[in-house]
Write a protein that holds these residues in place. Sequence first.
Motif, short mmCIF file in Angstrom:
data_model
loop_
_atom_site.label_atom_id
_atom_site.label_comp_id
_atom_site.label_asym_id
_atom_site.label_seq_id
_atom_site.Cartn_x
_atom_site.Cartn_y
_atom_site.Cartn_z
N TYR A 62 0.83 -1.20 0.00
CA TYR A 62 0.00 0.00 0.00
C TYR A 62 0.87 1.24 0.00
N PRO A 63 0.50 2.28 -0.71
CA PRO A 63 -0.63 2.43 -1.62
C PRO A 63 -0.36 1.81 -2.99
N LEU A 64 -1.34 1.15 -3.51
CA LEU A 64 -1.20 0.45 -4.78
C LEU A 64 -0.82 1.40 -5.91
N ALA A 65 -1.38 2.58 -5.93
CA ALA A 65 -1.12 3.52 -7.02
C ALA A 65 0.37 3.87 -7.10
N ASN A 66 1.05 3.88 -5.97
CA ASN A 66 2.48 4.20 -5.96
C ASN A 66 3.34 2.96 -6.11
N LYS A 67 3.00 1.90 -5.40
CA LYS A 67 3.87 0.73 -5.34
C LYS A 67 3.59 -0.31 -6.41
N HIS A 68 2.34 -0.42 -6.83
CA HIS A 68 1.97 -1.43 -7.83
C HIS A 68 0.89 -0.90 -8.77
N PRO A 69 1.14 0.19 -9.48
CA PRO A 69 0.10 0.73 -10.36
C PRO A 69 -0.34 -0.27 -11.43
N ASP A 70 0.53 -1.21 -11.75
CA ASP A 70 0.19 -2.23 -12.75
C ASP A 70 -0.88 -3.21 -12.24
N TRP A 71 -1.09 -3.26 -10.93
CA TRP A 71 -2.12 -4.12 -10.36
C TRP A 71 -3.51 -3.50 -10.50
N VAL A 72 -3.57 -2.20 -10.76
CA VAL A 72 -4.84 -1.48 -10.76
C VAL A 72 -5.29 -1.22 -12.19
N LYS A 73 -6.46 -1.75 -12.50
CA LYS A 73 -7.11 -1.51 -13.79
C LYS A 73 -8.56 -1.17 -13.50
N THR A 74 -9.17 -0.41 -14.39
CA THR A 74 -10.58 -0.09 -14.22
C THR A 74 -11.43 -1.22 -14.81
N ALA A 75 -12.72 -1.10 -14.64
CA ALA A 75 -13.63 -2.12 -15.16
C ALA A 75 -13.55 -2.24 -16.68
N THR A 76 -13.10 -1.16 -17.35
CA THR A 76 -12.95 -1.19 -18.81
C THR A 76 -11.50 -1.41 -19.22
N ASN A 77 -10.69 -1.87 -18.27
CA ASN A 77 -9.29 -2.23 -18.49
C ASN A 77 -8.37 -1.03 -18.73
N LYS A 78 -8.76 0.14 -18.27
CA LYS A 78 -7.88 1.31 -18.36
C LYS A 78 -6.87 1.23 -17.22
N THR A 79 -5.68 1.76 -17.46
CA THR A 79 -4.65 1.81 -16.43
C THR A 79 -4.71 3.14 -15.70
N LEU A 80 -4.04 3.22 -14.56
CA LEU A 80 -4.00 4.48 -13.83
C LEU A 80 -3.38 5.60 -14.65
N ASP A 81 -2.39 5.27 -15.47
CA ASP A 81 -1.74 6.27 -16.32
C ASP A 81 -2.70 6.90 -17.32
N GLU A 82 -3.73 6.16 -17.68
CA GLU A 82 -4.70 6.67 -18.65
C GLU A 82 -5.75 7.58 -18.01
N LEU A 83 -5.85 7.55 -16.70
CA LEU A 83 -6.86 8.36 -16.00
C LEU A 83 -6.29 9.75 -15.72
N THR A 84 -6.33 10.58 -16.74
CA THR A 84 -5.80 11.94 -16.62
C THR A 84 -6.91 12.95 -16.90
N LEU A 85 -6.70 14.17 -16.43
CA LEU A 85 -7.66 15.24 -16.70
C LEU A 85 -7.75 15.49 -18.20
N GLU A 86 -6.62 15.44 -18.87
CA GLU A 86 -6.61 15.65 -20.32
C GLU A 86 -7.49 14.62 -21.03
N ASN A 87 -7.39 13.36 -20.63
CA ASN A 87 -8.22 12.32 -21.24
C ASN A 87 -9.69 12.48 -20.91
N VAL A 88 -9.99 12.96 -19.73
CA VAL A 88 -11.38 13.23 -19.36
C VAL A 88 -11.93 14.36 -20.21
N LEU A 89 -11.18 15.45 -20.31
CA LEU A 89 -11.64 16.62 -21.08
C LEU A 89 -11.78 16.32 -22.57
N SER A 90 -10.98 15.38 -23.07
CA SER A 90 -11.08 15.03 -24.49
C SER A 90 -12.02 13.84 -24.72
#
Length: 173
Positions: free
Chosen positions: A43-71
């Motif tokens: 813990y925290p997963l986002a810092n130590k194991h970001p590769d373990w965290v995916k969204t329900a649509t298989n997005k990675t934490l790196d893809e969850l950006t404000l820029e991607n939301v706005l676009s």
Amino acid sequence: MNTDAIESMVRDVLSRMNSLQGDASVPVAAPGNTTHTAKVTDYPLANKHPDWVKTATNKTLDELTLENVLSNKITAQDMRITPETLRIQAAIAKDAGRDRLAMNFERAAELTAVSDDRILEIYNALRPYRSTKEELMAIADDLESRYQAKICAAFVREAAALYVERKKLKGDD
């Protein structure tokens, strides 16, 4: 309804839920790693194991950006957590000695399969004087059979038993 009665009910439900947790919590292997069970050191997963965290649509934490939301590359559906991530969080909480928190993560993991509308229906049905015992038992059976949500089903059954005891069912008022 007075606050003492509500506090007493909450303590009673929590006590009963804690008696279930030995059956509910299962060690979770970290994704891509069959030998390691998630521990508090992960813990925290986002810092130590970001590769373990995916969204329900298989997005990675790196893809969850404000820029991607706005676009519009990220939608609300892309932000949903997976049951696997919640179970990893439960294993970490359990390793930290936070059994109640672990149980909450396990319940949340089960509920990811349930639609938002159904969760709202269940929430409303669980309010005092809103349901009969039979209606609550039917909800528990549905959670268990349709969604394999055994912890949540047990929670609803415990609530039904407590409502019988406290005369909080529909028709008791």
